[in-house]
Design a protein around this motif. Structure first.
Motif, PDB file in Angstrom:
ATOM      1  N   VAL A 103     -44.137 -84.246   9.329  1.00  0.00           N
ATOM      2  CA  VAL A 103     -45.418 -83.710   9.789  1.00  0.00           C
ATOM      3  C   VAL A 103     -46.069 -84.709  10.743  1.00  0.00           C
ATOM      4  N   GLU A 104     -46.985 -84.213  11.575  1.00  0.00           N
ATOM      5  CA  GLU A 104     -47.676 -85.092  12.521  1.00  0.00           C
ATOM      6  C   GLU A 104     -48.758 -85.915  11.847  1.00  0.00           C
ATOM      7  N   GLN A 131     -44.890 -94.906   7.888  1.00  0.00           N
ATOM      8  CA  GLN A 131     -44.700 -93.542   7.412  1.00  0.00           C
ATOM      9  C   GLN A 131     -45.193 -93.439   5.969  1.00  0.00           C
ATOM     10  N   TRP A 132     -45.716 -92.277   5.644  1.00  0.00           N
ATOM     11  CA  TRP A 132     -46.210 -91.991   4.316  1.00  0.00           C
ATOM     12  C   TRP A 132     -45.517 -90.743   3.799  1.00  0.00           C
ATOM     13  N   GLY A 141     -44.729 -73.893  -9.122  1.00  0.00           N
ATOM     14  CA  GLY A 141     -44.407 -75.217  -9.643  1.00  0.00           C
ATOM     15  C   GLY A 141     -43.325 -75.952  -8.877  1.00  0.00           C
ATOM     16  N   ASN A 142     -42.737 -75.323  -7.847  1.00  0.00           N
ATOM     17  CA  ASN A 142     -41.749 -76.012  -7.010  1.00  0.00           C
ATOM     18  C   ASN A 142     -42.437 -77.083  -6.188  1.00  0.00           C
ATOM     19  N   LEU A 143     -41.677 -78.067  -5.765  1.00  0.00           N
ATOM     20  CA  LEU A 143     -42.230 -79.160  -4.970  1.00  0.00           C
ATOM     21  C   LEU A 143     -41.808 -79.056  -3.515  1.00  0.00           C
ATOM     22  N   ILE A 144     -42.739 -79.426  -2.645  1.00  0.00           N
ATOM     23  CA  ILE A 144     -42.501 -79.509  -1.199  1.00  0.00           C
ATOM     24  C   ILE A 144     -42.844 -80.933  -0.801  1.00  0.00           C
ATOM     25  N   GLY A 145     -41.921 -81.608  -0.152  1.00  0.00           N
ATOM     26  CA  GLY A 145     -42.165 -82.967   0.299  1.00  0.00           C
ATOM     27  C   GLY A 145     -42.711 -82.978   1.717  1.00  0.00           C
ATOM     28  N   LEU A 146     -43.679 -83.847   1.945  1.00  0.00           N
ATOM     29  CA  LEU A 146     -44.267 -84.034   3.271  1.00  0.00           C
ATOM     30  C   LEU A 146     -44.131 -85.497   3.635  1.00  0.00           C
ATOM     31  N   ARG A 147     -43.754 -85.757   4.873  1.00  0.00           N
ATOM     32  CA  ARG A 147     -43.549 -87.137   5.320  1.00  0.00           C
ATOM     33  C   ARG A 147     -44.029 -87.275   6.757  1.00  0.00           C
ATOM     34  N   GLY A 148     -44.781 -88.369   7.025  1.00  0.00           N
ATOM     35  CA  GLY A 148     -45.260 -88.621   8.370  1.00  0.00           C
ATOM     36  C   GLY A 148     -46.348 -89.675   8.354  1.00  0.00           C
ATOM     37  N   PRO A 149     -46.956 -89.934   9.518  1.00  0.00           N
ATOM     38  CA  PRO A 149     -48.053 -90.901   9.567  1.00  0.00           C
ATOM     39  C   PRO A 149     -49.274 -90.356   8.866  1.00  0.00           C
ATOM     40  N   PHE A 150     -50.068 -91.258   8.268  1.00  0.00           N
ATOM     41  CA  PHE A 150     -51.263 -90.829   7.561  1.00  0.00           C
ATOM     42  C   PHE A 150     -52.386 -90.699   8.512  1.00  0.00           C
TER      43      PHE A 150
END
Length: 150
Positions: A103-104, A131-132, A141-150
């Protein structure tokens, strides 16, 4: 990849190079040519297909709805989110792999996911190179991961 050998080789339909004479254990190893592996889909188990499709369209607003042979899924940048009914063999929830989305702005996406009912399950935490990452929930209850600058 170039393999030099004094023995004849057979190239299989799986792009593996196999010695045709396996009388020497030192040469009995099978050498496979590197092949590109690219993820193309994530199967998401939900209790309600309509609710799942509606929620994931909000979570991924740029997704394209596709239907092939009565199977509807979401396409996000060439990647398929395939929602299927949870059952006794595979239920929904926090019990397996988590797909991470680049993600941005992690902070923005965390707020956006919370606005559609997600709970921040893990994080945010700093990982590497500014990166965070965090994990958010869907309604099942499923999980979605998000990764990017905070």
């Amino acid at each position: 990849m170039i393999v030099k050998s004094h023995r004849p080789l057979l190239v299989t339909r799986h792009s593996c190079i196999v010695p045709t004479a396996l009388d020497s254990l030192s040469f009995a190893a099978v050498l496979c040519v590197k092949r590109l592996m690219k993820p193309i889909a994530n199967l998401i188990h939900v209790e309600d297909l309509k609710l799942g499709l509606d929620w994931y369209q909000k979570a991924f607003p740029g997704a394209i709805v596709r239907t092939i042979d009565d199977f509807t899924f979401l396409e996000v940048n060439g990647f398929a989110l395939e929602l299927v009914l949870a059952d006794e063999r595979v239920g929904s929830g926090k019990s397996g792999s988590v797909t991470y989305w680049l993600v941005e702005s992690l902070e923005y996406e965390m707020d956006r996911f919370k606005s559609i009912g997600s709970i921040i399950y893990r994080g945010p935490m700093e990982i590497e190179a500014n990166q965070w990452m965090c994990q958010v929930t869907d309604p099942f209850g499923n999980l979605i991961g998000l990764r990017g600058p905070f």
